[in-house]
Design an enzyme around this catalytic site. Structure first.
Site, PDB file in Angstrom:
ATOM      1  N   TRP A 130      34.942  43.916  37.774  1.00  0.00           N
ATOM      2  CA  TRP A 130      35.280  43.826  39.195  1.00  0.00           C
ATOM      3  C   TRP A 130      36.726  44.305  39.359  1.00  0.00           C
ATOM      4  CZ3 TRP A 130      37.573  39.069  41.844  1.00  0.00           C
ATOM      5  CH2 TRP A 130      37.536  39.203  43.237  1.00  0.00           C
ATOM      6  N   ASP A 211      33.266  34.253  34.493  1.00  0.00           N
ATOM      7  CA  ASP A 211      33.253  34.388  35.943  1.00  0.00           C
ATOM      8  C   ASP A 211      31.788  34.277  36.384  1.00  0.00           C
ATOM      9  OD1 ASP A 211      33.529  35.029  38.588  1.00  0.00           O
ATOM     10  OD2 ASP A 211      34.657  36.883  38.266  1.00  0.00           O
ATOM     11  N   LYS A 246      28.282  33.603  47.367  1.00  0.00           N
ATOM     12  CA  LYS A 246      27.021  34.342  47.430  1.00  0.00           C
ATOM     13  C   LYS A 246      25.834  33.388  47.484  1.00  0.00           C
ATOM     14  CE  LYS A 246      30.114  37.364  46.098  1.00  0.00           C
ATOM     15  NZ  LYS A 246      30.626  38.619  46.522  1.00  0.00           N
TER      16      LYS A 246
HETATM   17  C1  LMR Z   1      32.479  42.553  45.768  1.00  0.00           C
HETATM   18  O1  LMR Z   1      32.640  42.788  44.567  1.00  0.00           O
HETATM   19  O2  LMR Z   1      32.148  43.426  46.584  1.00  0.00           O
HETATM   20  C2  LMR Z   1      32.666  41.148  46.285  1.00  0.00           C
HETATM   21  O3  LMR Z   1      32.911  40.284  45.237  1.00  0.00           O
HETATM   22  C3  LMR Z   1      33.650  41.069  47.397  1.00  0.00           C
HETATM   23  C4  LMR Z   1      35.070  41.250  46.959  1.00  0.00           C
HETATM   24  O4  LMR Z   1      35.881  40.377  47.277  1.00  0.00           O
HETATM   25  O5  LMR Z   1      35.410  42.250  46.342  1.00  0.00           O
END
Ligand code: LMR
Length: 401
Positions: A130, A211, A246
């Protein structure tokens, strides 16, 4: 003083969300930010959440401060949801939980907490991960290293390379893992692979940080927590950051938890003190509303059953969409095989197209996905699937690299 600031780069996910909302094309398709959408493209409020909110409105008696760790009832319920009610770690009283502003808040608290334990700690994150993980851990003063994870060529895992890389992680290091529904690739570790990671952590002494932002979106609540429960069972120390964004659809209520397992009760009490002191120094205490909703739901067997059913509906829709997307993309063109989308889990997969093809989809069709070609499969519906599949086929046929 402020003139010394340099412009910051636009956030790759939230920037796209803003661009999408400004787009006037009635056919636009949002496959960007990771929020669940129903068949109409709407992110509604779960009926179980609505019921819990009504209950809270009628029964809340005070707005006084709640304390740095947040709602103790919520923390207990979240721990049970994560580990299962009968987990040995709960019986041994080795877990301490603080309620946090969302999963991101949990990650930041965890990062600051690690900094207190060891100012030189390194955190290993998957390639890719992420996007916000990288900035968040760096901002908290951690050195970030990356381990191989997703195999872009074969749309699978580079598990041997991952393990070879993690052999270098030692006892001062933290290794970030995604519990399920890996963001951004959708490729998860198998049970056997979790076992191998667990053995390596035991042998080398690194502390895993997991996570878990999508519990229940992959295979089920317990199934998605398999790795967390295994590591909790077998390792002396573990950090798990959980989110209700989520699975309870509480996105803007910012509801999550930072969970730390220590080797014994004495050490766990020290951990709890440090966690609370960390929280005090950042935001003092978390917001109450979202956690109260979750606690209300999880404290009632009736509401819990309702919520589990609603979660199952979201999961089934996502898994059905994975089938639909793979089938329709394969039917619309023959340049690439998209069957891999069916094997992956959760809301994200990489489509596997180039950044310029991603740009073309956005420019010519108002189809929005992250530049890496991460798409949120929940943004697809029966209504837009043909438009989407035809657009992808057309862009692939152009042969742009
Ligand atoms: C995402 O990865 O799109 C979500 O977890 C929202 C975010 O805060 O990035």
């Amino acid at each position: 003083m402020f003139s010394t600031l340099k412009p910051v780069k636009t956030d790759p996910i939230l920037g796209l969300m803003a661009a999408y909302s400004e787009d006037r094309n009635p056919h636009k398709v949002d496959l960007g930010v990771g929020v669940y959408r129903d068949e109409k493209g709407h992110t509604g409020i779960l009926p179980s959440v609505k019921t819990a909110e009504r209950y809270r409105l009628e029964n809340e008696t005070s707005k006084t401060y709640i304390g740095m760790a947040g709602d103790a009832g919520f923390n207990q319920r979240m721990a049970e949801l994560m580990l299962g009610e009968d987990h040995t770690v709960l019986a041994a009283h080795r877990l301490r939980t603080v309620q946090t502003p969302g999963g991101t808040g949990a990650l930041r608290v965890a990062a600051e907490f690690i900094g207190r334990c060891n100012t030189h700690s390194v955190i290993w994150v998957s390639t890719p991960t992420w996007a916000n993980h990288l900035d968040l851990f760096s901002a908290a003063g951690m050195a970030v290293r990356q381990y191989p994870y997703y195999d872009y060529q074969n749309r699978g895992l580079l598990f041997d390379d991952m393990m070879a890389s993690l052999k270098k992680a030692g006892k001062d290091d933290v290794v970030l893992l995604h519990a399920c529904c890996h963001n951004p690739s959708g490729m998860d570790l198998s049970r056997e692979q979790w076992g191998q990671v667990c053995d390596l952590a035991k042998a080398n002494g690194f502390v895993p940080m997991i996570d878990m932002a999508y519990q229940g979106f992959g295979d089920g609540l317990a199934e998605d927590a398999y790795g967390v429960r295994l590591l909790a069972e077998n390792l002396p120390e573990l950090i798990v950051c959980t989110s209700c964004s989520k699975n309870f659809g509480l996105y803007r209520e910012r509801t999550g938890a930072c969970n730390v397992i220590a080797k014994d009760v004495k050490s766990a009490d020290l951990v709890f003190g440090a966690l609370q002191n960390t929280v005090r120094g950042i935001y003092s205490m978390p917001p109450a509303h979202g956690a109260a909703i979750v606690n209300t739901i999880l404290s009632s067997s009736e509401l819990t059953a309702q919520w589990v059913g609603e979660l199952e509906q979201m999961r089934n829709r996502i898994n059905g969409l994975r089938e639909l997307i793979a089938t329709r993309l394969n039917a619309a063109q023959s340049l690439q095989d998209f069957s891999f989308i069916k094997r992956q889990k959760g809301m994200f997969s990489f489509l596997g197209i180039t950044p310029s093809q991603v740009d073309a989809l956005r420019r010519d069709y108002s189809i929005y996905m992250i530049g890496s070609s991460r798409m949120n499969v929940a943004g697809i519906s029966e209504e837009n699937i043909d438009y989407f599949a035809a657009a992808v086929a057309e862009v692939l046929a152009r042969g742009e690299g």
